[in-house]
Design an enzyme around this catalytic site. Structure first.
Site, PDB file in Angstrom:
ATOM      1  N   ASP A 147       0.860  -1.193   0.000  1.00  0.00           N
ATOM      2  CA  ASP A 147       0.000   0.000   0.000  1.00  0.00           C
ATOM      3  C   ASP A 147       0.894   1.239   0.000  1.00  0.00           C
ATOM      4  O   ASP A 147       2.132   1.142   0.043  1.00  0.00           O
ATOM      5  CB  ASP A 147      -0.955  -0.008   1.214  1.00  0.00           C
ATOM      6  CG  ASP A 147      -2.262   0.757   0.937  1.00  0.00           C
ATOM      7  OD1 ASP A 147      -2.186   1.981   0.754  1.00  0.00           O
ATOM      8  OD2 ASP A 147      -3.327   0.132   0.900  1.00  0.00           O
ATOM      9  N   HIS A 163     -12.419  -0.438  -8.083  1.00  0.00           N
ATOM     10  CA  HIS A 163     -13.621   0.406  -8.231  1.00  0.00           C
ATOM     11  C   HIS A 163     -13.342   1.859  -7.792  1.00  0.00           C
ATOM     12  O   HIS A 163     -14.165   2.731  -7.993  1.00  0.00           O
ATOM     13  CB  HIS A 163     -14.835  -0.197  -7.501  1.00  0.00           C
ATOM     14  CG  HIS A 163     -14.780  -0.115  -6.004  1.00  0.00           C
ATOM     15  ND1 HIS A 163     -15.869  -0.351  -5.202  1.00  0.00           N
ATOM     16  CD2 HIS A 163     -13.768   0.168  -5.157  1.00  0.00           C
ATOM     17  CE1 HIS A 163     -15.537  -0.209  -3.934  1.00  0.00           C
ATOM     18  NE2 HIS A 163     -14.269   0.098  -3.880  1.00  0.00           N
TER      19      HIS A 163
HETATM   20  C1  LIG Z   1     -10.853   1.214  -0.443  1.00  0.00           C
HETATM   21  S1  LIG Z   1      -9.268   0.899   0.181  1.00  0.00           S
HETATM   22  C2  LIG Z   1      -9.283  -0.889   0.230  1.00  0.00           C
HETATM   23  C3  LIG Z   1      -8.312  -1.426   1.233  1.00  0.00           C
HETATM   24  C4  LIG Z   1      -8.351  -2.935   1.432  1.00  0.00           C
HETATM   25  N1  LIG Z   1      -8.064  -3.630   0.205  1.00  0.00           N
HETATM   26  C5  LIG Z   1      -9.667  -3.365   2.023  1.00  0.00           C
HETATM   27  O1  LIG Z   1     -10.479  -3.939   1.301  1.00  0.00           O
HETATM   28  O2  LIG Z   1      -9.881  -3.123   3.216  1.00  0.00           O
HETATM   29  C6  LIG Z   1      -8.159   1.251  -1.163  1.00  0.00           C
HETATM   30  C7  LIG Z   1      -6.705   1.129  -0.780  1.00  0.00           C
HETATM   31  O3  LIG Z   1      -5.903   1.477  -1.928  1.00  0.00           O
HETATM   32  C8  LIG Z   1      -4.744   2.142  -1.451  1.00  0.00           C
HETATM   33  N2  LIG Z   1      -4.101   2.919  -2.525  1.00  0.00           N
HETATM   34  C9  LIG Z   1      -4.552   4.058  -3.106  1.00  0.00           C
HETATM   35  N3  LIG Z   1      -3.671   4.489  -4.031  1.00  0.00           N
HETATM   36  C10 LIG Z   1      -2.642   3.593  -4.027  1.00  0.00           C
HETATM   37  C11 LIG Z   1      -1.421   3.517  -4.760  1.00  0.00           C
HETATM   38  N4  LIG Z   1      -1.113   4.435  -5.689  1.00  0.00           N
HETATM   39  N5  LIG Z   1      -0.593   2.479  -4.507  1.00  0.00           N
HETATM   40  C12 LIG Z   1      -0.908   1.540  -3.562  1.00  0.00           C
HETATM   41  N6  LIG Z   1      -2.066   1.563  -2.840  1.00  0.00           N
HETATM   42  C13 LIG Z   1      -2.921   2.586  -3.070  1.00  0.00           C
HETATM   43  C14 LIG Z   1      -5.308   3.015  -0.335  1.00  0.00           C
HETATM   44  O4  LIG Z   1      -4.291   3.511   0.527  1.00  0.00           O
HETATM   45  C15 LIG Z   1      -6.285   2.065   0.345  1.00  0.00           C
HETATM   46  O5  LIG Z   1      -5.679   1.343   1.377  1.00  0.00           O
END
Ligand SMILES: C[S@@+](CC[C@H](N)C(=O)[O-])C[C@H]1O[C@@H](n2cnc3c(N)ncnc32)[C@H](O)[C@@H]1O
Length: 342
Positions: free
Chosen positions: A214, A253
């Site tokens: 992440d 999404h």
């Molecule tokens: C809606 S959350 C889902 C988290 C986890 N998969 C869950 O279901 O609980 C989306 C995740 O994508 C991560 N994220 C956003 N942009 C990112 C990037 N450029 N690289 C890696 N992770 C990213 C966010 O920090 C967040 O933890």
């Protein structure tokens, strides 16, 4: 009769924003947890005595009663007899700190930062088709992920939401999907958030070595140590760590097609030939009438969208993935595991 019904319907729509705020008030007062600790319903005066003992502040029992009755009229909590309140199957979801809690989702969506986003919804209609901006970014000048990195109060709400909602989703996945046994060894959870999901997978399938990948601020402040899980910080738009399989829950999404394709391309490059991507996400049917709005939350908070089965197929095929399978998850409505292979 018809005119009167539509009049009432319009009135109820005009004030429909109020329910999440009443729920927020009840959660902030701690009432769902007080009722959960009692083996019988409690009179509002006694609820206020408990609140005063806990906080040192007198609580107005008439106001507390009106708040509770407003929710009872919507079948959230039960009042039986008059002035005595207890849980029912809906209100139990509001108990904070349990693995099956919606409390953090209500606190997040009714937060000032969250609410501010909705005021900018109409501006998105003026954006070009390739825009990936969100109403949240319009309101705050940064994405929800960047905002969480810089605002500790919002970060608490955000990680609280990921933890409790993550529990509900991963439990549904482990119940409804049998494809983890065949993961050779390393499973990379891309956008894994707190690391909770991959830790639960590793617990259930101890032959798997879990990687939680992440953004740096999430890895630095949102994770804990889970046995069998390595946390790696990075940017999925640049590259993702190599693994035998990739897991991605509620991530794609959040992004429009252009951005989602960029992430999938990096996932494809990180897999061996025959390697599998396991996506957990929404399968959207725009024509199905439901009680929840399945799509707009994405537009408002992240600039993303929900996708139909054929849109998922197209997206995955565009980055070289084949043999796409959909495995609906009965415990978490509208969610499915979408499996595809390199
Ligand atoms: C809606 S959350 C889902 C988290 C986890 N998969 C869950 O279901 O609980 C989306 C995740 O994508 C991560 N994220 C956003 N942009 C990112 C990037 N450029 N690289 C890696 N992770 C990213 C966010 O920090 C967040 O933890």
């Amino acid at each position: 009769m018809e005119a009167l019904d539509s009049y009432h319907m319009m009135l109820s729509l005009a004030e429909s924003f109020s329910t999440p705020f009443v729920i927020k008030a009840i959660i902030k007062l701690g009432i769902p947890n007080i009722l959960a600790k009692s083996d019988k319903p409690i009179h509002v005066d006694e609820i206020c005595t408990i609140l005063q003992a806990a906080t040192g502040q007198a609580h107005n029992s008439e106001i507390v009663r009106r708040l509770m009755q407003s929710l009872c009229r919507k079948n959230i909590f039960e009042e039986q007899p008059a002035g005595v309140f207890g849980h029912n199957s809906l209100s139990r979801w509001l108990i904070d700190g349990t693995p099956k809690s919606f409390a953090s989702l209500f606190l997040l969506t009714t937060s000032e930062a969250g609410q501010a986003a909705w005021h900018h919804l109409h501006e998105l209609a003026l954006e070009g088709t390739s825009s990936s901006t969100s109403a949240f970014a319009k309101a705050h000048g940064k994405s929800i992920f960047e905002f969480a990195a810089n605002d500790p109060v919002f970060a608490d709400l955000w990680f609280g939401f990921l933890n409790s909602f993550g529990h509900i989703i991963i439990n549904g996945v482990l119940e409804g999907y049998d494809g983890f046994q065949s993961v050779a060894q390393v499973l990379v959870d891309v956008g894994g958030g707190t690391g909770l999901s991959v830790s639960k997978i590793v617990q259930a399938f101890p032959h798997i070595k879990g990687v939680n990948f992440d953004l740096p601020h999430t890895i630095a402040s949102g994770t804990q140590n889970f046995p069998g899980v390595e946390h790696i910080a990075g940017d999925m738009f640049e590259s993702v760590p190599k693994g035998d399989a990739i897991y991605m829950q509620k991530v794609l999404h959040n992004w429009n097609d252009e951005k989602a394709k960029a992430v999938l391309k990096n996932c494809y490059n990180a897999l061996p030939v025959g390697g599998k991507i396991i996506i957990v996400d929404h399968i959207f049917d725009p024509h199905q009438k439901t009680v929840i709005d399945q799509d707009l939350g994405m537009l408002v908070f992240t600039g993303g969208k929900q996708r139909s089965a054929s849109e998922w197929r197209e997206l995955l095929a565009s980055q070289g993935f084949s043999n796409v399978n959909f495995k609906p998850l009965p415990a978490v409505k509208f969610q499915a595991v979408i499996e595809a292979f390199k």
